[in-house]
Design a protein around this motif. Structure first.
Motif, short mmCIF file in Angstrom:
data_model
loop_
_atom_site.label_atom_id
_atom_site.label_comp_id
_atom_site.label_asym_id
_atom_site.label_seq_id
_atom_site.Cartn_x
_atom_site.Cartn_y
_atom_site.Cartn_z
N ASP A 1 0.86 -1.20 0.00
CA ASP A 1 0.00 0.00 0.00
C ASP A 1 0.89 1.24 0.00
O ASP A 1 1.89 1.28 0.73
N TRP B 1 0.86 5.36 0.79
CA TRP B 1 0.07 6.38 1.47
C TRP B 1 0.80 7.71 1.42
O TRP B 1 2.02 7.76 1.43
N PHE C 1 -4.75 7.50 1.02
CA PHE C 1 -4.44 6.30 0.24
C PHE C 1 -4.07 6.68 -1.19
O PHE C 1 -4.77 7.45 -1.84
N GLU D 1 -2.48 0.56 -4.35
CA GLU D 1 -1.95 -0.69 -3.81
C GLU D 1 -1.69 -1.66 -4.94
O GLU D 1 -2.18 -1.51 -6.06
N ARG E 1 -8.37 0.53 -4.60
CA ARG E 1 -8.88 -0.41 -3.59
C ARG E 1 -10.39 -0.34 -3.62
O ARG E 1 -10.98 0.66 -3.24
#
Length: 821
Positions: free
Chosen positions: A228, A230, A240, A243, A266
Motif C-alpha cells: 500500500d 500512502w 491512500f 496498492e 482499492r
C-alpha cells in the motif's frame, strides 16, 4: 502526489520484500529512430440527470475536467443553475506521457469551499479505441479516495535459504499476517525507499506434517504480498495512493522476482452507491498513438498527397479519397490541412473542393453553410494561420469587455432586479460598434493565405450564381464573420485570447455581441429589409444597425480581404504572438530555495521575445530575446521536488519554469524549441538538473559553467514551420488509411463496378456513399495508395516487434497490472 511521500506496508510474505521504489507515470522518451506520439481529440458534449441539491435550490453550477490519471489537463467553462449542463466544448492536445486512465470529472462549483466532485467517467487507455470517433453516453461513477490512484512501484521478492536446527538448508514459509512500514520520504513524488523487510514466522507447533519442509503447492496458491502507498498526512489522516497484490507463486520457478507494478485502486468504497443515480455524461473521444518513422520513409506518400490539388477531378486525388473513407472527416482534415499548408498547396486544394461544393449548392443563400470537406478545411486553416490576426484585432476589446462589469442583457425575461434595459442596450451597442469598426478596418492584418482563398471563393460564387449580386460577398462573409470572428468572440478562451473562461454574465454579453456581429457581416441579411433574428428583442436591437453605412463598411472590408493585390501586412513589422499563459517561475538566485522562490507570473511568447508579467497586460518584469535562447529542455523533478518543470537556457542565468500540467509544459517546450530552432550558438549539451551548493545535482561537476552532461533533445529540422511537423502529419494520414482499408477496398470495387457496368445502378448502396466522378483515375489513385501503405507497413511492423521484445512485461516502460482488491 502531495508534498509528503508515501509509506509502504506489506503483508503475508515469506521472504524479504526489498527495494521498493515508486514514481508517477513518465513519458516514453524514444530518442532513437522512431518517435512515439499520442494525441487526444474530442468533445465534451453535455451531462444529464445530475443529482439535485436537497432543499428548495436544486440546481448546480457545473464544470467538467479532463484528467490523465489524477492530473488535470483541461477544464470547461461553468454552466450555471442546471442539472443537465450543456458544455459543447471541443478539445485537442498532445499527450506527453504514459497513463493508465483517461478520466472526465463533473464538478459542482463552490465559491467559498472546495469544489464538489459529483462523479466521473474513467476509461482505461486500452479501452479508448472502443469509443473512438463516436458520441457515447457514459454513466457517472462515484468518486472516492480509494479509487483515485496513479503511478507505479518497483518490488523485489526473494525466498531466503535458512539453516535449520539439524543443519539442513530449506526455504522457510510464512503463514501469518504481518505488517511493516517504510520511512516517510518527504516532498517528492518519486520516493526511493530501498528498504528490506524480512518476514520470519514459522508454522505453529500444532502443525506436525513435516518438521522441515519446502514451499508447499497449496500454500503458494494462497499467499500474496500487498503493498500500500500512502501520503503521510502528519496532523491529518493519511491519504491512500494505491496498492498492488503480488501472488507469492511468482517465486514458483525462481527464488528471486523483481518487477515494476502499476498501482491499483482499492475497491471498498461506495459499494452501496447506484451508479445510475449520479447522472451521465455525453462524450466524443478520439485517441491516437502514432509511431513516427524517420523522414525518408514518408517520401512516396507525401509526394502522392501533395499532387492532390493538380489531380483532375479533385475527387480522384489521394487527399480527397482519404476524407471519403474516414469515418469522421475531421480525422482527415487536421493532418491534411497542416501538410498542404506547410507546402503551399492548401489554396489550390481548398479551391478545388469548394468548387465541388458549389456544384451541389442550389440556393445562393445557403452557400458554404454546410459541414463539408471544403468548409472544414477552411475552418482548420483559419485556426492555424489566423491566431495572430485575431489577437491584434479582437483582444484589446475583449479584454475591456471581460474586465468590466457592464450589464448588456436586453432579453426582458433574463433581466435582473434593478437592471435598466435602455442602459444595457446602450452598453451592448457601444461594444458592438467598437468591435465592428475594429474588424472592418483590419484588412491589412488578414493573413495572405486567407485572402488568397477568399479571392477564389468569391470568383467561383460569382460564376455559379451570375444573377445574384450579393453572393460574391456572402461566400466570403460566411467564413470570415460566421466561422471566424463570431466564434472567437463567443469563445475567447478557446482561441487563446483570454487566460480563463469568462463568467456567466460575460459569456452572455459575448453571445449577444457575437450574434449581432455575424448578422452585420452577413451580406445576405443586410440586403434584406428584415434581420434573420428569431428573438423579438434582438430584432428590435438590430434596427439600430440597419443603416447604409454598415453595409458599405462590410462591403469594403470584404473587397479588401478578397483582393489579389499584393499588400504588406501591418503585422509583418510587429512580433507575431505565439503563446501566453499563467505559470510559476523560480527567482533568479536571490533567495535560498523554498516555496517562496516560486511565484505566479503571466508568460507571453512572441516571435521576438519571451516575457513574464505580474498580471496580463502589465509591463514585463523580465524579457528574454528569442535570439538569445540557447536551449529549452525539461528539468528533473528532483531539482526542486516539483512536477512539470522546464528550463529556458539563454545567455544569462537559466530560467526555471513550472507549468500547471504535463500537457501545458509540453506545449511550451515545443513552441519555444521551434521558435528558437535556427538560433546561432544553440547548445548541444545541457544539465538536466540545477546548480546548487557548489555543484550540479545531475553530474556533481563543481564548475557552474561546466559543459552539460546530457545531449540536447533532438527535434524536427530547422526549416519546419512553427507548429507543423510534416512527418507526424504524414504518419497520421498513413494510420488513417490503415484504419480505413476496408472502405478503401469498397471504393476500389465501386470504381470497377462503375467502369464495367454503365447501365442503371441496380445496387447503388455499394458505391452511392462515395463521390466517384472519374472511376478510372480514382481506381489508379487507390492502387497507388495501397502500394505505398503496404510498403510503409513493413517498417512499422518491424518497430512493433522490436518494441514488444525490448519492453519486457514488468519493466519500467511496461509495468505489470497488479491485482486489485
Amino acid at each position: 502526489m502531495a508534498a509528503a511521500a508515501p509509506a509502504a506496508a506489506a503483508a503475508s510474505s515469506e521472504a524479504p520484500a526489498a527495494s521498493a521504489t515508486a514514481e508517477p507515470e513518465a513519458g516514453d522518451q524514444d530518442s532513437r529512430e522512431v518517435r512515439v506520439l499520442q494525441s487526444l481529440r474530442g468533445k465534451i458534449c453535455e451531462a444529464k440527470n445530475l443529482l439535485p441539491y436537497l432543499g428548495p435550490h436544486k440546481m448546480r453550477d457545473c464544470f467538467c475536467t479532463i484528467n490523465l490519471d489524477q492530473e488535470e489537463v483541461y477544464r470547461t467553462q461553468v454552466v450555471e443553475k442546471s442539472l443537465s449542463p450543456f458544455f459543447s466544448e471541443e478539445f485537442y492536445f498532445e499527450i506527453p506521457r504514459t497513463f493508465q486512465y483517461l478520466s472526465f470529472y463533473v464538478y459542482d462549483k463552490n465559491v467559498l469551499q472546495r469544489d464538489l466532485r459529483i462523479g466521473k467517467v474513467a476509461i482505461k487507455k486500452e479501452d479508448l479505441c472502443n469509443h473512438s470517433g463516436k458520441e457515447t453516453w457514459f454513466s457517472l461513477q462515484p468518486v472516492d479516495s480509494n479509487s483515485e490512484v496513479q503511478g507505479k512501484v518497483h518490488l523485489e521478492l526473494k525466498l531466503n535459504e535458512l539453516i535449520t536446527e539439524n543443519g539442513t538448508v530449506c526455504q522457510q514459509l510464512v503463514v501469518q499476517n504481518d505488517q511493516k512500514k517504510t520511512k516517510v520520504k518527504k516532498k517528492t513524488s518519486n520516493p526511493q525507499f530501498n528498504e528490506i523487510f524480512y518476514f520470519e514466522v514459522t508454522r505453529s507447533s500444532s502443525y506436525t506434517r513435516k518438521s522441515q519442509f519446502q514451499v508447499e503447492e497449496e500454500d503458494i496458491e494462497k499467499l500474496e504480498i500487498r503493498i500500500d502507498l500512502w501520503n503521510n498526512g502528519n496532523l491529518v489522516q493519511d491519504v491512500f495512493l494505491g496498492e498492488i497484490k503480488v501472488p507469492v507463486n511468482v517465486l514458483r520457478t525462481d527464488s528471486s522476482h523483481q518487477a515494476w507494478y502499476l498501482l491499483q485502486p482499492r475497491d471498498n468504497g461506495n459499494k452501496s452507491s447506484k451508479t445510475d443515480d449520479l447522472g451521465s455524461l455525453r462524450l466524443n473521444i478520439c485517441y491516437t498513438e502514432d509511431y513516427v518513422l524517420p523522414s525518408e520513409y514518408y517520401g512516396p506518400l507525401k509526394t502522392l498527397l501533395l499532387k492532390s490539388p493538380d489531380v483532375q477531378p479533385i475527387s480522384a486525388s489521394a487527399a480527397y479519397i482519404l476524407s471519403e473513407i474516414c469515418r469522421d472527416k475531421n480525422d482527415a482534415v487536421l493532418p491534411l490541412v497542416r501538410l498542404l499548408l506547410h507546402h503551399d498547396k492548401l489554396v489550390p486544394f481548398a479551391t478545388a473542393v469548394a468548387e465541388l461544393d458549389l456544384k451541389d449548392t442550389q440556393d445562393a443563400n445557403t452557400i458554404f453553410r454546410g459541414n463539408s470537406l471544403a468548409t472544414r478545411c477552411l475552418d482548420e486553416m483559419m485556426k492555424i494561420v489566423g491566431g495572430h490576426y485575431l489577437k491584434v484585432t479582437l483582444k484589446p476589446i475583449l479584454d475591456e469587455i471581460c474586465d468590466s462589469s457592464k450589464s448588456c442583457e436586453i432579453d426582458p425575461i433574463k433581466l435582473k432586479e434593478g437592471d435598466n434595459v435602455e442602459n444595457n442596450k446602450e452598453n451592448l451597442r457601444y461594444y458592438v460598434d467598437k468591435l465592428f469598426n475594429t474588424i472592418v478596418k483590419s484588412s491589412m492584418s488578414c493573413p495572405t493565405v486567407m485572402c488568397d482563398i477568399f479571392y477564389s471563393l468569391r470568383q467561383m460564387a460569382t460564376q455559379r450564381f451570375p444573377n445574384d449580386p450579393h453572393v460574391q460577398y456572402s461566400a466570403v462573409s460566411s467564413f470570415v464573420f460566421l466561422r471566424f470572428f463570431a466564434v472567437a468572440v463567443v469563445s475567447p478562451h478557446t482561441f487563446h485570447l483570454r487566460p480563463h473562461h469568462p463568467d456567466a454574465q460575460t459569456i452572455r454579453t459575448l453571445t449577444l455581441i457575437s450574434k449581432t456581429i455575424q448578422t452585420l457581416g452577413s451580406w445576405g441579411s443586410l440586403s434584406k429589409s428584415k434581420s434573420s433574428f428569431k428573438e423579438t428583442f434582438m430584432c428590435e436591437f438590430f434596427k439600430m444597425f440597419q443603416e447604409e453605412g454598415y453595409i458599405i463598411a462590410v462591403k469594403k472590408f470584404l473587397d479588401e480581404i478578397s483582393s489579389t493585390e499584393t499588400k504588406e501586412s501591418s503585422g509583418t513589422s510587429e512580433p507575431v504572438h505565439l503563446k501566453e499563459g499563467e505559470m510559476y517561475k523560480r527567482a533568479q538566485g536571490r533567495t535560498r530555495i523554498g516555496k517562496k522562490n516560486f511565484k505566479k507570473r503571466w508568460f507571453c511568447l512572441t516571435s521576438r521575445e519571451l516575457t513574464y508579467h505580474k498580471q496580463p497586460g502589465k509591463d514585463a518584469i523580465y524579457t528574454i530575446p528569442v535570439k538569445n535562447i540557447l536551449a529549452v529542455e525539461k528539468l528533473e523533478e528532483s531539482s526542486f521536488n516539483k512536477k512539470n518543470m522546464f528550463q529556458v537556457i539563454h545567455t544569462e542565468k537559466p530560467l526555471y519554469v513550472q507549468a500547471n500540467n504535463c500537457v501545458e509544459a509540453n506545449e511550451w517546450i515545443d513552441v519555444l524549441c521551434r521558435v528558437s530552432r535556427c538560433n546561432q550558438n544553440r547548445l548541444s549539451f545541457y544539465h538536466p538538473s540545477v546548480y546548487l551548493n557548489g555543484n550540479w545535482l545531475c553530474c556533481q561537476e563543481t564548475g557552474e559553467n561546466t559543459l552539460g552532461c546530457k545531449p540536447c533533445t533532438a527535434g524536427v529540422p530547422a526549416d519546419i514551420q512553427i507548429d507543423i511537423d510534416e512527418d507526424r502529419e504524414t504518419e497520421r494520414i498513413y494510420s488513417l488509411f490503415t484504419l480505413s482499408l476496408l472502405k478503401l477496398q469498397k471504393m476500389e470495387e465501386a470504381c470497377g463496378t462503375i467502369a464495367v457496368y454503365q447501365g442503371p445502378q441496380k445496387e447503388p448502396d455499394d458505391y452511392s456513399n462515395f463521390v466517384i466522378e472519374d472511376s478510372v483515375t480514382t481506381f489508379k489513385t487507390i492502387q497507388q495508395i495501397k502500394s505505398i501503405i503496404e510498403k510503409l507497413d513493413e517498417p512499422h511492423e518491424k518497430y512493433r516487434k522490436k518494441r514488444s521484445s525490448s519492453a519486457k512485461y514488468g519493466s519500467k516502460e511496461n509495468p505489470i497490472v497488479g491485482k486489485a482488491s
